[in-house]
Design a protein around this motif. Structure first.
Motif, short mmCIF file in Angstrom:
data_model
loop_
_atom_site.label_atom_id
_atom_site.label_comp_id
_atom_site.label_asym_id
_atom_site.label_seq_id
_atom_site.Cartn_x
_atom_site.Cartn_y
_atom_site.Cartn_z
N GLY A 139 0.81 -1.21 0.00
CA GLY A 139 0.00 0.00 0.00
C GLY A 139 0.84 1.26 0.00
N ASP A 146 -4.21 0.18 2.29
CA ASP A 146 -3.52 -0.72 3.23
C ASP A 146 -4.36 -0.97 4.48
OD1 ASP A 146 -1.16 -2.03 2.64
OD2 ASP A 146 0.11 -0.31 3.06
N GLU A 319 2.63 -8.85 4.92
CA GLU A 319 1.78 -7.69 4.68
C GLU A 319 0.79 -7.52 5.83
OE1 GLU A 319 1.74 -5.29 2.08
OE2 GLU A 319 3.72 -6.18 1.76
N GLN A 323 0.46 -4.37 8.51
CA GLN A 323 -0.80 -3.66 8.75
C GLN A 323 -1.19 -3.65 10.23
OE1 GLN A 323 -4.24 -4.36 6.31
NE2 GLN A 323 -3.03 -4.55 4.44
N TRP A 413 -4.11 -4.58 -0.02
CA TRP A 413 -3.67 -3.18 0.06
C TRP A 413 -4.61 -2.19 -0.60
CZ3 TRP A 413 -0.82 -7.07 -2.30
CH2 TRP A 413 -0.70 -7.03 -3.70
#
Length: 417
Positions: A139, A146, A319, A323, A413
């Motif tokens: 993102g 994101d 990922e 986040q 994202w």
């Protein structure tokens, strides 16, 4: 996609700004070359620091070690870069902020997990907030929301997303990874960066944490670990394959975790006591480094026998880990595996016990058996089960019954809460 890191904002910038407003000491902790110094500069543009101390400079480091108390004496905000080089500064910092409890006095950065440093003094409990900075998320690279974690906990199985990306596009992304230097380079120059990065990591950062005499052994271990990416981390099996004694191997794994190269993802169980003894999964913090260690580009990954499946799984897990450092919805990352070998690649559990399962598929089709692990997780979690999502390389949202559906992988994202 822009590769000019000056144009790419970081989600952690807001976290640092907020922490400086109410916390005496803030530590930005993350991998070498992840952009900590740049983030520090961006986060303090509105507050002109009274002192900036770069411990990479030999003269500055010598001053810090010779007179740590005088070194930290300042008014306003002091920035100290690479604090792990002089952990003896933490004691006078603690004394300073105990005598003067104003927020925003010290902003530190570190490229090793500071809590892992040898001979560490009192680590400022209640006085320091630690913000982890990872390599760029997807993102951040694409200037998209994101916010998948927030979206899935808010909307559950009602999520919808379409995508024009296909399998090859995702494989290109994972070979690039998220390090600023790697993102902006050509494939050949990126490979040179990864070689240099790994050599520096072993020769410098690891040696700051422990004395390692057989450097080549550790570099060889990295290649073996890359082959286990996305799989269960069983030290006994890796010790047997590598010839490294089990106690030494455990020490190496701790060191590689401390320098933000690998991450262990614990096992989820409805019985909290079982989580402690469950076998973790192994993920590489940066997918580009994992692909480099395996010697696979996007074409090789996608071939029969390539590592597309485990690499994409590790990519999604990291990922999600990124986040979870900035999402409004707090949660912890796990994986799920039963004795019957029903698996879910990622499980996020919120503090109130709600559970989301995420399965990763490298293909553009989803079969009924691909959801077996999610269905088993739903039975285990009961009413606490929010949704089960299959992230795959196809382009459409596909429903699969009660609280289960497949989404294109870039939903990670691109979705907004």
């Amino acid at each position: 996609m822009s590769t000019d890191r000056r144009l790419l904002s970081r989600h952690a910038e807001e976290l640092v700004t907020e922490a400086l407003a109410d916390t005496r000491v803030v530590l930005i902790n993350g991998a070498r070359q992840a952009g900590k110094s740049t983030l520090t500069r961006l986060s303090t543009e509105a507050t002109i620091p009274t002192s900036v101390r770069m411990l990479d400079d030999p003269a500055t480091l010598l001053s810090a070690r010779d007179d740590p108390t005088g070194f930290v004496d300042h008014d306003g905000l002091m920035i100290i870069d690479e604090i792990q080089l002089a952990p003896e500064l933490l004691s006078p910092i603690k004394l300073t902020v105990d005598l003067d409890p104003r927020p925003g006095q010290f902003l530190l950065t570190g490229s090793s997990r500071v809590l892992s440093l040898r001979h560490l003094p009192d680590t400022l409990p209640g006085r320091m907030e630690i913000i982890e900075l990872w390599p760029f998320s997807q993102g951040e690279l694409t200037s998209t929301p994101d916010r998948f974690v927030d979206a899935v906990f808010r909307h559950g199985p009602e999520l919808e997303h379409t995508s024009e990306l296909r399998r090859r596009d995702y494989l290109e992304r994972v070979t690039i990874g998220g390090f600023p230097e790697a993102v902006r380079r050509t494939p050949r120059r990126r490979s040179a960066f990864f070689d240099s990065y790994l050599a520096t990591l072993i020769e410098r950062d690891v040696l700051e944490l422990a004395s390692i005499e057989r450097h080549g052994e550790l570099l060889s271990l990295l290649g073996l670990l890359a082959a286990h990416t996305g799989g269960l981390l069983v030290p006994a099996a890796i010790a047997g394959q590598s010839g490294i004694p089990r106690t030494t191997l455990n020490r190496y794994l701790e060191l590689l975790t401390a320098v933000f190269l690998i991450k262990r993802i614990p096992a989820w169980s409805p019985n909290h006591a079982r989580r402690i003894v469950g076998t973790p999964k192994l993920a590489f913090v940066d997918s580009g480094i994992a692909c480099h260690l395996l010697g696979q580009d996007a074409h090789r990954l996608g071939e029969p026998g390539g590592a597309a499946g485990p690499i994409l799984e590790s990519f999604v897990q990291m990922e999600l880990a990124r986040q979870l450092t900035w999402s409004q919805q707090r949660g912890r990352l796990y994986h799920y595996r039963t004795k019957e070998q029903r698996e879910v690649d990622a499980v996020i559990e919120s503090p109130d016990g709600r559970v989301v399962g995420i399965e990763v598929k490298a293909g553009a089709t989803v079969r009924a058996e691909d959801l077996a692990g999610l269905r088993d997780l739903a039975r285990q979690a009961g009413d606490r089960f929010v949704a089960g999502i299959v992230l795959y390389t196809g382009g459409q949202t596909l429903p699969y019954g009660d609280r289960l559906r497949a989404l294109p992988m870039d939903a990670l994202w691109r979705l907004e809460p």
